[in-house]
Motif scaffolding. Structure first.
Motif, PDB file in Angstrom:
ATOM      1  N   UNK A   1      -0.319  -8.296  18.029  1.00 24.28           N
ATOM      2  CA  UNK A   1      -0.274  -8.287  16.572  1.00 24.28           C
ATOM      3  C   UNK A   1       1.156  -8.148  16.075  1.00 24.28           C
ATOM      4  N   UNK A   2       1.489  -8.906  15.055  1.00 22.65           N
ATOM      5  CA  UNK A   2       2.750  -8.710  14.361  1.00 22.65           C
ATOM      6  C   UNK A   2       2.545  -7.611  13.319  1.00 22.65           C
ATOM      7  N   UNK A   3       3.610  -6.965  12.858  1.00 21.47           N
ATOM      8  CA  UNK A   3       3.456  -5.934  11.825  1.00 21.47           C
ATOM      9  C   UNK A   3       2.761  -6.506  10.589  1.00 21.47           C
ATOM     10  N   UNK A   4       1.760  -5.787  10.097  1.00 23.00           N
ATOM     11  CA  UNK A   4       1.007  -6.258   8.945  1.00 23.00           C
ATOM     12  C   UNK A   4       0.453  -5.071   8.180  1.00 23.00           C
ATOM     13  N   UNK A   5      -0.033  -5.334   6.978  1.00 22.21           N
ATOM     14  CA  UNK A   5      -0.611  -4.276   6.161  1.00 22.21           C
ATOM     15  C   UNK A   5      -2.032  -3.988   6.613  1.00 22.21           C
ATOM     16  N   UNK A   6      -2.268  -2.767   7.062  1.00 20.10           N
ATOM     17  CA  UNK A   6      -3.603  -2.353   7.481  1.00 20.10           C
ATOM     18  C   UNK A   6      -4.091  -1.275   6.533  1.00 20.10           C
ATOM     19  N   UNK A   7      -5.101  -1.594   5.739  1.00 17.45           N
ATOM     20  CA  UNK A   7      -5.593  -0.666   4.718  1.00 17.45           C
ATOM     21  C   UNK A   7      -6.828   0.100   5.189  1.00 17.45           C
ATOM     22  N   UNK A   8      -7.037   0.134   6.501  1.00 15.61           N
ATOM     23  CA  UNK A   8      -8.255   0.740   7.031  1.00 15.61           C
ATOM     24  C   UNK A   8      -8.237   2.262   7.022  1.00 15.61           C
ATOM     25  N   UNK A   9      -7.073   2.844   6.884  1.00 14.03           N
ATOM     26  CA  UNK A   9      -6.974   4.306   6.902  1.00 14.03           C
ATOM     27  C   UNK A   9      -6.296   4.817   5.653  1.00 14.03           C
ATOM     28  N   UNK A  10      -6.361   6.111   5.458  1.00 14.89           N
ATOM     29  CA  UNK A  10      -5.700   6.693   4.299  1.00 14.89           C
ATOM     30  C   UNK A  10      -5.897   8.193   4.301  1.00 14.89           C
ATOM     31  N   UNK A  11      -5.437   8.830   3.241  1.00 17.67           N
ATOM     32  CA  UNK A  11      -5.562  10.268   3.106  1.00 17.67           C
ATOM     33  C   UNK A  11      -6.344  10.599   1.848  1.00 17.67           C
ATOM     34  N   UNK A  12      -7.114  11.660   1.918  1.00 16.13           N
ATOM     35  CA  UNK A  12      -7.839  12.126   0.741  1.00 16.13           C
ATOM     36  C   UNK A  12      -7.535  13.586   0.487  1.00 16.13           C
ATOM     37  N   UNK A  13      -7.551  13.967  -0.771  1.00 15.48           N
ATOM     38  CA  UNK A  13      -7.379  15.370  -1.152  1.00 15.48           C
ATOM     39  C   UNK A  13      -8.682  15.831  -1.780  1.00 15.48           C
ATOM     40  N   UNK A  14      -9.260  16.888  -1.259  1.00 26.06           N
ATOM     41  CA  UNK A  14     -10.570  17.339  -1.720  1.00 26.06           C
ATOM     42  C   UNK A  14     -10.495  17.915  -3.131  1.00 26.06           C
ATOM     43  N   UNK A  15     -11.622  17.876  -3.822  1.00 26.20           N
ATOM     44  CA  UNK A  15     -11.680  18.404  -5.190  1.00 26.20           C
ATOM     45  C   UNK A  15     -11.504  19.919  -5.206  1.00 26.20           C
ATOM     46  N   UNK A  16     -11.716  20.569  -4.067  1.00 22.93           N
ATOM     47  CA  UNK A  16     -11.560  22.028  -4.004  1.00 22.93           C
ATOM     48  C   UNK A  16     -10.121  22.458  -3.753  1.00 22.93           C
ATOM     49  N   UNK A  17      -9.236  21.492  -3.563  1.00 20.31           N
ATOM     50  CA  UNK A  17      -7.829  21.821  -3.294  1.00 20.31           C
ATOM     51  C   UNK A  17      -7.201  22.442  -4.546  1.00 20.31           C
ATOM     52  N   UNK A  18      -6.688  23.656  -4.425  1.00 21.31           N
ATOM     53  CA  UNK A  18      -6.103  24.333  -5.585  1.00 21.31           C
ATOM     54  C   UNK A  18      -4.576  24.245  -5.608  1.00 21.31           C
TER      55      UNK A  18
END
Length: 394
Positions: A170-187
């Motif tokens: 594979x050549x470098x490419x945009x992979x949108x399969x992952x990410x980060x989430x911040x929970x609603x309980x995060x204060x």
């Protein structure tokens, strides 16, 4: 993948096809039935749970397509098609059924869990397999840690028809399969974002990749990072790495060059460090094939199309929509039938294949699967056109 020792024994032949690959495995296995007092294993097929893509997706590569994962895409019509019923699929699995009957494929390969697969590779007994390097990297690192570099692996981009150009890498490419989430309980959202900013700072990326200056690496008079032989030996020792390394896994990071423009983020991508870590058998293999690095053994995908990789779309489907249901059914049918087809042997292959295709067509809504992917392929192509037109106007 081939073990170094197999290629060395065969005097470094060119191996473009699957037939030649298995011929060499069989010849080596016949002369070397044992490895360190244990039976040598010719070929492994990882098929445990979600990792079964190592079993089911080779036909796409063998037909000359890159790793779109979910399907193959016609660059002219922009239509996505399943690769499970293409001629290359039937030919490949027929070949595996023959090699299973010949004793080349590990008879336990379809019942082994991932940790058992890794254990077998770590033992050095496995001559070859088809897999993504990141799935067995820990086993390869273990072998290097034991000083058994001749039992580590070299990649080959095989095909069934020599006229087909493979595109495994594979050549470098945009992979949108992952990410980060911040929970609603995060204060402390601001603190969380500050942390994420921090772990991709130059200071943190150096710590994550190289370690501590004066302990894990040194800096020369030109600002170039390097490691001493003692430091390199530490990083080859998996026990030392487990106790001293820092692994954030999939959390935000980047690779390439550090902001200083001099050093690579990852030490093994620093040319001098890559070369310094090569041992005699590595240098012998690379020289024999006229390559400078392992990636040179495989053709890079060309061109990179705007939809690549389309498997990221499959990850967005819910379990109750037609495409998502089709995807799940497809997985179930393949996981049920492909091991049976291979273990059934060549005498029963035609009947088993016909039964597999019949259940596949009956259970899988191929039209929904292909339609959803085709729609996304065309959306990504149009999106790229719009972006390029906007950039042109600006």
């Amino acid at each position: 993948w081939f073990q170094h020792r197999v290629l060395q024994w065969a005097d470094y032949p060119e191996i473009p096809t699957v037939d030649e690959y298995f011929d060499l495995l069989a010849a080596y296995l016949e002369e070397h039935p044992e490895t360190d007092g244990q039976p040598t294993i010719g070929f492994e097929v990882l098929s445990d749970d979600w990792r079964y893509f190592a079993l089911e997706n080779p036909p796409a590569f063998l037909a000359g397509y890159p790793n779109d994962g979910a399907a193959i895409v016609d660059p002219e019509t922009l239509e996505a098609k399943v690769y499970d019923n293409i001629p290359e699929a039937k030919e490949y699995f027929k070949k595996l059924s023959e090699e299973y009957a010949n004793g080349i494929i590990d008879p336990e390969t379809f019942t082994a869990k991932y940790d058992q697969y890794i254990a077998k590779i770590s033992s050095g007994r496995v001559l070859g397999m088809i897999d993504q390097h990141w799935q067995f990297e820990q086993a390869a690192n273990s072998l290097r840690s034991q000083g058994k570099d001749e039992l580590t692996y070299v990649p080959f981009g095989l095909v069934l028809d020599p006229s087909v150009k493979p595109q495994y890498k594979e050549a470098p490419s945009l992979n949108t399969n992952g990410g980060l989430g911040i929970t609603v309980s995060n204060d402390d959202i601001e603190g969380t974002l500050a942390f994420l900013d921090g772990v991709v700072s130059e200071e943190a990326m150096i710590l994550r990749g190289w370690g501590e200056e004066g302990i894990d690496y040194e800096i020369d008079e030109n600002g170039k990072f390097y490691r001493t032989e003692e430091q390199r030996a530490n990083w080859r020792n998996t026990d030392w790495v487990d106790n001293n390394g820092l692994d954030y896994g999939y959390i935000t990071s980047y690779r390439g060059m550090l902001p200083d423009g001099i050093n690579a983020v990852l030490p093994h991508e620093q040319v001098e460090e890559f070369q310094a870590n090569l041992v005699d058998i590595d240098l012998e293999v690379l020289e024999a094939y006229g390559h400078e690095k392992w990636a040179d053994f495989m053709e890079v995908q060309d061109p990179i199309y705007p939809w690549f990789p389309i498997y990221t779309e499959r990850g967005t489907w819910t379990a109750d929509e037609p495409a998502g249901i089709a995807n799940q059914k497809m997985t179930e049918v393949k996981m049920k039938w492909l091991p049976q087809i291979i273990m059934g042997g060549p005498d029963k292959f035609e009947d088993n294949w016909a039964a597999y295709m019949a259940e596949y067509e009956d259970q899988v809504d191929v039209e929904a699967f292909e339609g959803a992917l085709t729609e996304e392929v065309k959306r990504r192509v149009e999106s790229e056109k719009e972006i390029l037109e906007k950039l042109g106007e600006e």
